[in-house]
Design a protein around this motif. Structure first.
Motif, short mmCIF file in Angstrom:
data_model
loop_
_atom_site.label_atom_id
_atom_site.label_comp_id
_atom_site.label_asym_id
_atom_site.label_seq_id
_atom_site.Cartn_x
_atom_site.Cartn_y
_atom_site.Cartn_z
N SER A 82 -5.91 -9.11 -20.87
CA SER A 82 -5.32 -7.76 -20.91
C SER A 82 -6.24 -6.72 -20.30
CB SER A 82 -4.98 -7.39 -22.36
OG SER A 82 -6.16 -7.34 -23.16
N THR A 83 -7.55 -6.94 -20.39
CA THR A 83 -8.51 -5.99 -19.84
C THR A 83 -8.71 -6.18 -18.34
OG1 THR A 83 -9.67 -5.95 -21.98
CG2 THR A 83 -10.85 -5.09 -20.06
N LEU A 84 -8.73 -7.43 -17.90
CA LEU A 84 -9.09 -7.72 -16.51
C LEU A 84 -7.89 -7.88 -15.58
CD1 LEU A 84 -11.97 -10.33 -17.00
CD2 LEU A 84 -12.15 -7.87 -16.66
N ALA A 85 -6.71 -8.02 -16.12
CA ALA A 85 -5.53 -8.30 -15.27
C ALA A 85 -5.33 -7.24 -14.18
CB ALA A 85 -4.29 -8.43 -16.13
N PRO A 86 -5.39 -5.93 -14.50
CA PRO A 86 -5.23 -4.94 -13.41
C PRO A 86 -6.33 -5.05 -12.36
CG PRO A 86 -4.92 -3.91 -15.56
CD PRO A 86 -5.48 -5.26 -15.81
N THR A 91 -8.29 -6.81 -6.95
CA THR A 91 -9.20 -7.65 -6.18
C THR A 91 -8.44 -8.51 -5.18
OG1 THR A 91 -10.65 -7.74 -8.13
CG2 THR A 91 -11.12 -9.28 -6.36
N VAL A 92 -7.30 -9.03 -5.60
CA VAL A 92 -6.47 -9.80 -4.67
C VAL A 92 -6.00 -8.92 -3.52
CG1 VAL A 92 -4.31 -11.09 -4.44
CG2 VAL A 92 -5.75 -11.43 -6.45
N GLN A 93 -5.60 -7.70 -3.83
CA GLN A 93 -5.18 -6.77 -2.78
C GLN A 93 -6.32 -6.44 -1.83
OE1 GLN A 93 -3.65 -3.32 -4.80
NE2 GLN A 93 -2.09 -4.49 -5.91
N MET A 94 -7.55 -6.57 -2.29
CA MET A 94 -8.70 -6.26 -1.46
C MET A 94 -9.18 -7.46 -0.65
SD MET A 94 -12.37 -6.64 -1.60
CE MET A 94 -12.79 -6.65 -3.34
N VAL A 95 -9.32 -8.63 -1.28
CA VAL A 95 -9.94 -9.76 -0.60
C VAL A 95 -9.02 -10.41 0.43
CG1 VAL A 95 -11.45 -10.22 -2.57
CG2 VAL A 95 -9.24 -11.41 -2.39
N VAL A 96 -7.72 -10.42 0.20
CA VAL A 96 -6.82 -11.09 1.14
C VAL A 96 -6.81 -10.39 2.50
CG1 VAL A 96 -4.43 -11.72 1.60
CG2 VAL A 96 -5.41 -12.14 -0.65
N PRO A 97 -6.54 -9.09 2.59
CA PRO A 97 -6.60 -8.46 3.92
C PRO A 97 -8.00 -8.42 4.50
CG PRO A 97 -6.21 -6.81 2.21
CD PRO A 97 -6.07 -8.13 1.56
N SER A 236 -14.52 2.73 -8.87
CA SER A 236 -14.76 3.07 -10.27
C SER A 236 -14.03 2.07 -11.14
CB SER A 236 -14.27 4.50 -10.56
OG SER A 236 -12.88 4.60 -10.36
N SER A 237 -14.15 2.25 -12.44
CA SER A 237 -13.48 1.34 -13.37
C SER A 237 -11.97 1.43 -13.28
CB SER A 237 -13.93 1.63 -14.80
OG SER A 237 -13.66 2.98 -15.14
N GLN A 238 -11.46 2.53 -12.74
CA GLN A 238 -10.01 2.70 -12.61
C GLN A 238 -9.44 2.08 -11.35
OE1 GLN A 238 -12.06 5.33 -13.45
NE2 GLN A 238 -11.53 5.14 -15.63
N ASN A 239 -10.25 1.97 -10.28
CA ASN A 239 -9.73 1.41 -9.03
C ASN A 239 -10.63 0.34 -8.44
OD1 ASN A 239 -11.93 2.86 -8.08
ND2 ASN A 239 -10.73 4.44 -7.05
N GLY A 240 -11.56 -0.20 -9.21
CA GLY A 240 -12.51 -1.18 -8.71
C GLY A 240 -12.05 -2.60 -8.89
N PRO A 241 -12.79 -3.56 -8.33
CA PRO A 241 -12.43 -4.98 -8.42
C PRO A 241 -12.82 -5.58 -9.76
CG PRO A 241 -14.43 -4.71 -7.15
CD PRO A 241 -13.96 -3.33 -7.48
N VAL A 242 -12.63 -6.89 -9.87
CA VAL A 242 -12.81 -7.57 -11.14
C VAL A 242 -14.28 -7.65 -11.54
CG1 VAL A 242 -12.93 -9.86 -10.09
CG2 VAL A 242 -12.12 -9.62 -12.44
N THR A 243 -15.20 -7.69 -10.57
CA THR A 243 -16.61 -7.76 -10.93
C THR A 243 -17.05 -6.51 -11.68
OG1 THR A 243 -17.12 -6.94 -8.70
CG2 THR A 243 -17.25 -9.32 -9.08
#
Length: 294
Positions: A82-86, A91-97, A236-243
């Motif tokens: 629940s915490t990491l899903a967003p 991260t998927v939106q970032m790493v694929v392109p 930031s924590s609102q728009n950053g990746p999973v790491t």
């Protein structure tokens, strides 16, 4: 002279041939033992990680790291998801392109630098490779000012741009080495048929570049997914990746919840693990495809 008799199937059998050597020699046994020890060393942290993720708050303590859970629970996994899903979705939106764009640009660069020679090609290739040896920490402040000056939004857009730019040197190197093994006759035949550089690349070179694309995409996917330094500076924590979300999950509470942290670490590492498990043999084959000439 070795004696030969007719076997039941009618084929000659050499009776003088020595029996095959035993498969289990001392040297081979020692190699297997050493490999097994290495496997155990690698799997010990995985065991602690997995076991701790199923422990409750009172059970997940450093003193009980090796013990099995007293009560098995999936609450840690539910909380971590629940915490990491967003963040995982971002991260998927970032790493694929980022992986696709850097792979395509590296393929174009590698083709031009390997087959379409121009004055100063070696110098250009050297300057591109120079980007691989510049530490990220040394250019982080001017890079931050550059991104702000370009007006690129923080979060996924800026991270895509940075991973594409910093992925070009390694992708160019891999593709150039691979294209150097492509027979020159293919390129010459395309030129004779009137094909220019782009048409030769699109119709001749690109279809045979699948092994290198597999290598580059796996490499770029893993590098971008596991990146933390760019995430700290440009999101930031609102728009950053999973790491970044995983770091906040592990350090966001006064009382460390080891079970949730371990479950979150498994969630964060699962995509890259699946990529290597499913495509690992293609990765090694792609690396070897550009290692020899001919």
């Amino acid at each position: 002279m070795t004696s030969v008799v007719e076997a039941e199937a009618g084929r000659p059998v050499d009776l003088g041939r020595t029996a095959p050597r035993s498969r289990f020699t001392v040297g081979r046994t020692l190699r297997y033992v050493v490999l097994l020890l290495f496997v155990l060393v690698v799997l010990v942290p995985v065991y602690v990680l997995l076991v701790t993720s199923f422990k409750g708050p009172g059970d997940a303590a450093p003193t009980r790291a090796w013990n099995l859970p007293q009560v098995w629970t999936t609450a840690n996994w539910e909380t971590a998801w629940s915490t990491l899903a967003p963040a995982i979705a971002r991260t998927v939106q970032m790493v694929v392109p980022a992986a696709l764009i850097s792979a395509f640009l590296g393929s174009l660069n590698g083709f031009v630098l390997s087959r379409w020679r121009f004055p100063g090609a070696d110098l250009v290739f050297t300057l591109i490779l120079f980007g691989m040896f510049i530490p990220y920490q040394a250019v982080m402040i001017p890079l931050n000012q550059l991104v702000l000056g370009l007006g690129v939004p923080s979060g996924v857009p800026s991270l895509i741009l940075l991973h594409v730019v910093y992925g070009i040197p390694i992708t160019t190197l891999i593709f150039r080495n691979y294209y150097m093994t492509v027979p020159q006759e293919l390129i010459e035949a395309a030129r004779v048929d009137g094909a220019g550089m782009l048409r030769t690349y699109a119709w001749i070179v690109l279809p045979i570049s699948v092994p290198s694309f597999v290598v580059v995409l796996i490499w770029q996917f893993t590098s971008a997914w596991n990146d933390f330094l760019f995430a700290v500076f440009f999101s930031s924590s609102q728009n950053g990746p999973v790491t970044l979300a995983l770091n906040n999950l592990a350090n966001g509470a006064l009382l460390q919840d080891y079970g949730v942290s371990m479950a979150g670490a498994l969630f964060a590492s699962l995509p890259t693990l699946l990529v290597y498990v499913l495509l690992g043999r293609y990765f090694m084959g792609g690396l070897m495809s550009g290692s020899v000439k001919g």
